[in-house]
Design a protein around this motif. Structure first.
Motif, mmCIF file in Angstrom:
data_model
loop_
_atom_site.group_PDB
_atom_site.id
_atom_site.type_symbol
_atom_site.label_atom_id
_atom_site.label_comp_id
_atom_site.label_asym_id
_atom_site.label_seq_id
_atom_site.Cartn_x
_atom_site.Cartn_y
_atom_site.Cartn_z
ATOM 1 N N LEU A 1 0.825 -1.198 0.000
ATOM 2 C CA LEU A 1 0.000 0.000 0.000
ATOM 3 C C LEU A 1 0.865 1.256 0.000
ATOM 4 O O LEU A 1 2.004 1.252 0.466
ATOM 5 N N SER A 2 0.298 2.335 -0.480
ATOM 6 C CA SER A 2 0.963 3.632 -0.419
ATOM 7 C C SER A 2 -0.103 4.708 -0.313
ATOM 8 O O SER A 2 -1.312 4.415 -0.320
ATOM 9 N N VAL A 3 0.324 5.947 -0.199
ATOM 10 C CA VAL A 3 -0.596 7.076 -0.107
ATOM 11 C C VAL A 3 -0.403 7.966 -1.321
ATOM 12 O O VAL A 3 0.717 8.339 -1.677
ATOM 13 N N LYS A 4 -1.515 8.289 -1.965
ATOM 14 C CA LYS A 4 -1.518 9.181 -3.125
ATOM 15 C C LYS A 4 -2.524 10.278 -2.857
ATOM 16 O O LYS A 4 -3.722 10.022 -2.745
ATOM 17 N N GLY A 5 -2.052 11.500 -2.717
ATOM 18 C CA GLY A 5 -2.948 12.593 -2.365
ATOM 19 C C GLY A 5 -3.547 12.352 -0.998
ATOM 20 O O GLY A 5 -2.842 12.175 -0.013
ATOM 21 N N ASN A 6 -4.879 12.314 -0.932
ATOM 22 C CA ASN A 6 -5.550 12.088 0.342
ATOM 23 C C ASN A 6 -6.087 10.661 0.452
ATOM 24 O O ASN A 6 -7.004 10.398 1.222
ATOM 25 N N GLN A 7 -5.487 9.738 -0.296
ATOM 26 C CA GLN A 7 -6.070 8.409 -0.394
ATOM 27 C C GLN A 7 -5.035 7.290 -0.227
ATOM 28 O O GLN A 7 -3.929 7.369 -0.772
ATOM 29 N N LEU A 8 -5.407 6.269 0.524
ATOM 30 C CA LEU A 8 -4.662 5.025 0.552
ATOM 31 C C LEU A 8 -4.919 4.291 -0.761
ATOM 32 O O LEU A 8 -6.070 4.172 -1.189
ATOM 33 N N VAL A 9 -3.843 3.803 -1.404
ATOM 34 C CA VAL A 9 -3.996 3.161 -2.707
ATOM 35 C C VAL A 9 -3.256 1.838 -2.748
ATOM 36 O O VAL A 9 -2.345 1.584 -1.955
ATOM 37 N N ASP A 10 -3.642 0.987 -3.715
ATOM 38 C CA ASP A 10 -3.008 -0.307 -3.888
ATOM 39 C C ASP A 10 -1.806 -0.198 -4.818
ATOM 40 O O ASP A 10 -1.386 0.904 -5.200
ATOM 41 N N ARG A 11 -1.240 -1.343 -5.182
ATOM 42 C CA ARG A 11 -0.033 -1.373 -6.010
ATOM 43 C C ARG A 11 -0.231 -0.699 -7.370
ATOM 44 O O ARG A 11 0.741 -0.242 -7.988
ATOM 45 N N ASN A 12 -1.477 -0.620 -7.812
ATOM 46 C CA ASN A 12 -1.779 -0.022 -9.111
ATOM 47 C C ASN A 12 -2.283 1.413 -9.019
ATOM 48 O O ASN A 12 -2.691 1.996 -10.021
ATOM 49 N N GLY A 13 -2.282 1.960 -7.812
ATOM 50 C CA GLY A 13 -2.734 3.333 -7.637
ATOM 51 C C GLY A 13 -4.222 3.490 -7.490
ATOM 52 O O GLY A 13 -4.742 4.618 -7.546
#
Length: 316
Positions: free
Chosen positions: A23-35
């Motif tokens: 998992l990672s964080v993109k903007g204000n959202q938790l995202v998966d390996r594909n964003g």
């Protein structure tokens, strides 16, 4: 934020970690390996010093397969009876052993797991900062190869402590974790028992990736005012993670409030915000998932469960 596509769709026959990956964080959202946006759904243990029996692979497997959980939070109290910072060396080792058992079980089952530095009566996280630094240095080194581990560095700051003190604490703990694990999700508590996410919204921690801010609620106490704070922070660009909630009052007891609980879940799901229910224990309180009479540690049936647990399960 708006550039994150919401594809939080469960694929039959896969585990959560297989579905989402690291998992990672993109903007204000938790995202998966594909964003793609991810909202994890899970449960928290009660204090590991008092209810370690629920940390076992059979229980985790049952909750994954029957309840649809994706993450387990391991709540390690710091200053309460037999807490990490007040017990002796043998007690500290016992707590680390329970956490290790939980991490391994979650990894084997493809679940995410949160290692929670559960401050409560020690309301200022700086009170036991040195022990926290040592603990997270050791833990992040031990689990640096585990893509399923999330670190929660201060459960519920409270009392006479405000955001600048919490932020200063985080600015010391985060680099310790990052020395060993460059990418793990790190959850940071907020003032007033992790309710004032609006303060983090206007003065965020900078210089690090994959950070999220914690909000906790108990539905019969925390209603529209706190939901407004969550929306303000999230809409303002801050990634929020609800690492603890209950459907009763803030004491963990009292009557359940399904109407307010449903409003919370509707809001969280509409914003793809993760949420974790409190708690796995048979303690005599409303938020406990198991009746006092239940001594099982897996294979639970309806007669074993509290109203809180039944409500949570029916959302599967």
């Amino acid at each position: 934020m708006g550039d994150v596509e919401n594809k939080n769709v469960k694929i039959a026959g896969t585990t959560p970690v297989e579905r989402y990956g690291a998992l990672s964080v993109k903007g204000n959202q938790l995202v998966d390996r594909n964003g793609n946006a991810v909202a994890l759904r899970g449960v928290s243990t009660h204090g590991l010093s008092w209810y370690p029996q629920y940390v076992n692979q059979e229980s985790f497997r049952f909750m994954r397969d029957e309840w649809g959980i994706e993450v387990v939070r391991l709540a390690m109290y710091t200053a309460e009876e037999n807490g990490y910072c007040v017990g002796d060396d043998d007690n500290r080792q016992m707590l680390k052993d329970v956490i290790h058992k939980g991490v391994l079980a979650a990894a084997d089952l493809g679940l995410y797991v949160i290692i929670d530095w559960h401050i409560l009566s020690d309301g200022n996280p700086n009170q036991n900062k040195e022990q926290s630094l040592a603990f997270f240095k050791e833990s992040s080194k031990r689990y640096q190869e585990y893509d399923n581990v999330i670190y929660e560095i201060c459960n519920e700051p409270n009392g006479d402590v405000d955001w600048p003190e919490i932020k200063a604490y985080a600015d010391e703990v985060i680099p310790v974790i990052r020395q060993n694990d460059e990418d793990a999700i790190i959850l940071v508590g907020t003032p007033t028992w992790s309710q004032e996410v609006d303060k983090a919204q206007v003065d965020p921690i900078t210089g690090y990736d994959n950070l999220m801010y914690v909000l906790h609620f108990y539905a019969d106490t925390h209603r529209e005012e706190l939901r407004s704070k969550l929306k303000l922070a999230h809409d303002g660009g801050r990634p929020i993670f609800v690492s603890e909630f209950g459907i009763c009052d803030a004491s963990g007891s009292g009557a359940v409030n399904v109407e307010e609980a449903d409003k919370w879940i509707e809001l969280l799901e509409s914003h793809s915000i993760s949420y974790i229910a409190w708690n796995l224990s048979n303690k005599e309180e409303t938020s406990a998932f198991f009746k006092v009479s239940c001594t099982k540690t897996t294979d639970y049936d309806c007669d074993d469960l509290s109203e809180s647990a039944k409500w949570f399960i029916q959302m599967k």
